[in-house]
Motif scaffolding. Structure first.
Motif, short mmCIF file in Angstrom:
data_model
loop_
_atom_site.label_atom_id
_atom_site.label_comp_id
_atom_site.label_asym_id
_atom_site.label_seq_id
_atom_site.Cartn_x
_atom_site.Cartn_y
_atom_site.Cartn_z
N LEU A 104 -5.45 10.09 -0.04
CA LEU A 104 -5.26 9.07 0.98
C LEU A 104 -6.10 7.86 0.58
O LEU A 104 -7.32 7.98 0.45
CB LEU A 104 -5.68 9.59 2.36
CG LEU A 104 -5.04 10.90 2.83
CD1 LEU A 104 -5.64 11.35 4.15
CD2 LEU A 104 -3.53 10.76 2.95
N TYR A 105 -5.44 6.72 0.40
CA TYR A 105 -6.18 5.55 -0.09
C TYR A 105 -5.69 4.29 0.63
O TYR A 105 -4.51 3.95 0.59
CB TYR A 105 -6.00 5.40 -1.59
CG TYR A 105 -6.73 4.19 -2.16
CD1 TYR A 105 -8.13 4.20 -2.27
CD2 TYR A 105 -6.04 3.06 -2.57
CE1 TYR A 105 -8.82 3.10 -2.77
CE2 TYR A 105 -6.72 1.96 -3.07
CZ TYR A 105 -8.11 1.98 -3.16
OH TYR A 105 -8.78 0.90 -3.65
N TYR A 106 -6.62 3.61 1.27
CA TYR A 106 -6.28 2.34 1.93
C TYR A 106 -7.54 1.49 2.06
O TYR A 106 -8.57 1.96 2.52
CB TYR A 106 -5.69 2.59 3.32
CG TYR A 106 -5.36 1.32 4.07
CD1 TYR A 106 -4.38 0.45 3.60
CD2 TYR A 106 -6.04 0.98 5.23
CE1 TYR A 106 -4.08 -0.72 4.28
CE2 TYR A 106 -5.76 -0.19 5.91
CZ TYR A 106 -4.77 -1.04 5.43
OH TYR A 106 -4.48 -2.20 6.10
N ASN A 107 -7.43 0.24 1.65
CA ASN A 107 -8.57 -0.68 1.69
C ASN A 107 -8.16 -1.96 2.40
O ASN A 107 -7.21 -2.63 1.99
CB ASN A 107 -9.03 -0.98 0.26
CG ASN A 107 -10.25 -1.90 0.23
OD1 ASN A 107 -10.97 -1.99 1.22
ND2 ASN A 107 -10.45 -2.58 -0.88
N ASP A 108 -8.85 -2.29 3.49
CA ASP A 108 -8.59 -3.53 4.22
C ASP A 108 -9.92 -4.22 4.49
O ASP A 108 -10.62 -3.89 5.45
CB ASP A 108 -7.86 -3.25 5.53
CG ASP A 108 -7.48 -4.52 6.26
OD1 ASP A 108 -7.83 -5.62 5.79
OD2 ASP A 108 -6.82 -4.43 7.32
N PRO A 109 -10.30 -5.19 3.65
CA PRO A 109 -11.60 -5.85 3.80
C PRO A 109 -11.72 -6.67 5.07
O PRO A 109 -12.83 -6.98 5.50
CB PRO A 109 -11.69 -6.74 2.55
CG PRO A 109 -10.27 -6.95 2.12
CD PRO A 109 -9.55 -5.70 2.48
N THR A 110 -10.60 -7.02 5.70
CA THR A 110 -10.66 -7.85 6.91
C THR A 110 -11.31 -7.12 8.08
O THR A 110 -11.95 -7.74 8.93
CB THR A 110 -9.26 -8.32 7.34
OG1 THR A 110 -8.43 -7.18 7.63
CG2 THR A 110 -8.62 -9.14 6.23
N ASP A 111 -11.14 -5.80 8.15
CA ASP A 111 -11.77 -5.04 9.23
C ASP A 111 -12.74 -3.98 8.71
O ASP A 111 -13.21 -3.12 9.46
CB ASP A 111 -10.73 -4.40 10.14
CG ASP A 111 -9.88 -3.34 9.43
OD1 ASP A 111 -10.12 -3.08 8.24
OD2 ASP A 111 -8.99 -2.78 10.08
N ASN A 126 -2.49 1.60 0.04
CA ASN A 126 -2.42 0.51 -0.92
C ASN A 126 -1.47 0.78 -2.09
O ASN A 126 -1.09 -0.15 -2.81
CB ASN A 126 -3.82 0.20 -1.48
CG ASN A 126 -4.71 -0.47 -0.45
OD1 ASN A 126 -5.69 0.12 -0.01
ND2 ASN A 126 -4.39 -1.70 -0.07
N ARG A 127 -1.09 2.02 -2.28
CA ARG A 127 -0.23 2.36 -3.42
C ARG A 127 1.25 2.17 -3.12
O ARG A 127 2.08 2.33 -4.00
CB ARG A 127 -0.50 3.80 -3.85
CG ARG A 127 -1.90 4.02 -4.40
CD ARG A 127 -2.21 5.49 -4.54
NE ARG A 127 -2.20 6.15 -3.24
CZ ARG A 127 -2.24 7.47 -3.07
NH1 ARG A 127 -2.29 8.25 -4.14
NH2 ARG A 127 -2.24 7.99 -1.86
N GLY A 128 1.59 1.88 -1.86
CA GLY A 128 3.00 1.63 -1.53
C GLY A 128 3.50 2.47 -0.38
O GLY A 128 2.84 3.42 0.07
N VAL A 129 4.72 2.10 0.09
CA VAL A 129 5.29 2.71 1.29
C VAL A 129 5.46 4.22 1.18
O VAL A 129 5.28 4.95 2.15
CB VAL A 129 6.66 2.04 1.63
CG1 VAL A 129 7.32 2.73 2.81
CG2 VAL A 129 6.48 0.56 1.92
N LYS A 130 5.82 4.70 -0.01
CA LYS A 130 6.07 6.14 -0.14
C LYS A 130 4.82 6.98 0.07
O LYS A 130 4.90 8.19 0.23
CB LYS A 130 6.71 6.45 -1.49
CG LYS A 130 5.79 6.28 -2.69
CD LYS A 130 6.51 6.69 -3.96
CE LYS A 130 5.61 6.59 -5.18
NZ LYS A 130 6.31 7.03 -6.42
N TYR A 131 3.65 6.33 0.07
CA TYR A 131 2.39 7.04 0.30
C TYR A 131 1.90 6.90 1.74
O TYR A 131 0.85 7.42 2.08
CB TYR A 131 1.31 6.51 -0.65
CG TYR A 131 1.59 6.76 -2.11
CD1 TYR A 131 1.35 8.00 -2.69
CD2 TYR A 131 2.11 5.74 -2.91
CE1 TYR A 131 1.62 8.23 -4.03
CE2 TYR A 131 2.37 5.96 -4.26
CZ TYR A 131 2.13 7.20 -4.81
OH TYR A 131 2.38 7.43 -6.14
#
Length: 222
Positions: free
Chosen positions: A57-64, A92-97
């Motif tokens: 599971l990978y997701y990076n959002d610097p805004t929050d 961040n790797r795309g919709v399928k993830y």
């Protein structure tokens, strides 16, 4: 120029209670909600939760300030990681993830079961009181302090093996959630039976767009 005052008669919590009461035809009397910080603190107070992360599971959002980076495998998650685990949606790797709401619900149920197991093994009341103290300022509820203590004592004696998840057959399509009628009615009947809801109570609670007597179509009460 006149000042106009509006009195708020419905909140998110009361609306959820009213909606679930009408759809499930069971009395929803109370609610408890906890914010993200409270969730983290409770997990850390329990020394983490052991879960089997099924995929990366990978997701990076610097805004929050969100940074989710979890690898697959059986592991103990701390408060921050557990929150990442149950919150993950976009990737961040795309919709399928991406994680669907059903993925998130499954993970949330998994964490709740582990937390329940840990609560049952606390043993000492002082540890339970400490946990309530940690969560206290992050909780919103319409329960009294006495009711919360009583509920906490009951939860301490509950085993994860006694927890049952009911499958409503829901699925996601074109931006909407659809429910399988027969499975939904089974869930509703099961909840009513376990809560000993009488037939006269059901008629008073009914505000559902799904009726057991009408299995061919979906209707809405006016």
């Amino acid at each position: 120029m006149h000042n106009i005052a509006f009195q708020l008669t419905e909140t998110g919590e009361t609306l959820v209670k009213k909606t679930l009461t009408g759809v499930l035809e069971i009395p929803i009397e109370h609610y408890i909600s906890i914010d993200f910080e409270g969730f983290r603190s409770v997990i850390d107070e329990l020394d983490g939760v052991e879960v089997d992360v099924d995929r990366k599971l990978y997701y990076n959002d610097p805004t929050d300030g969100t940074y989710i980076d979890l690898t697959p495998g059986l592991q103990v998650l701390n408060g921050d990681q557990a929150l990442d685990y149950v919150r993950h949606r976009e990737d961040n790797r795309g919709v399928k993830y991406y994680s669907s709401d059903y993925d998130r619900n499954r993970r949330q149920q998994e964490v709740i079961k582990v937390m329940t197991d840990k609560l049952a093994s606390l043993g000492e009341l002082t540890k339970l009181f400490k946990l309530l103290e940690v969560a206290g300022e992050h909780l919103q509820t319409d329960l009294s302090k006495g009711q919360i203590m009583g509920l906490a004592m009951d939860l301490k004696d509950i085993s994860p093996s006694t927890l049952v998840s009911l499958d409503n057959g829901g699925y996601w399509k074109d931006g909407y959630t659809y429910l399988d009628r027969e499975k939904f009615l089974t869930v509703r009947t099961t909840l009513q039976r376990e809560m000993d809801v009488r037939s006269d109570q059901i008629s008073e609670l009914n505000n559902s767009p799904i009726h057991a007597s009408d299995k061919g179509t979906t209707s809405t009460n006016q």
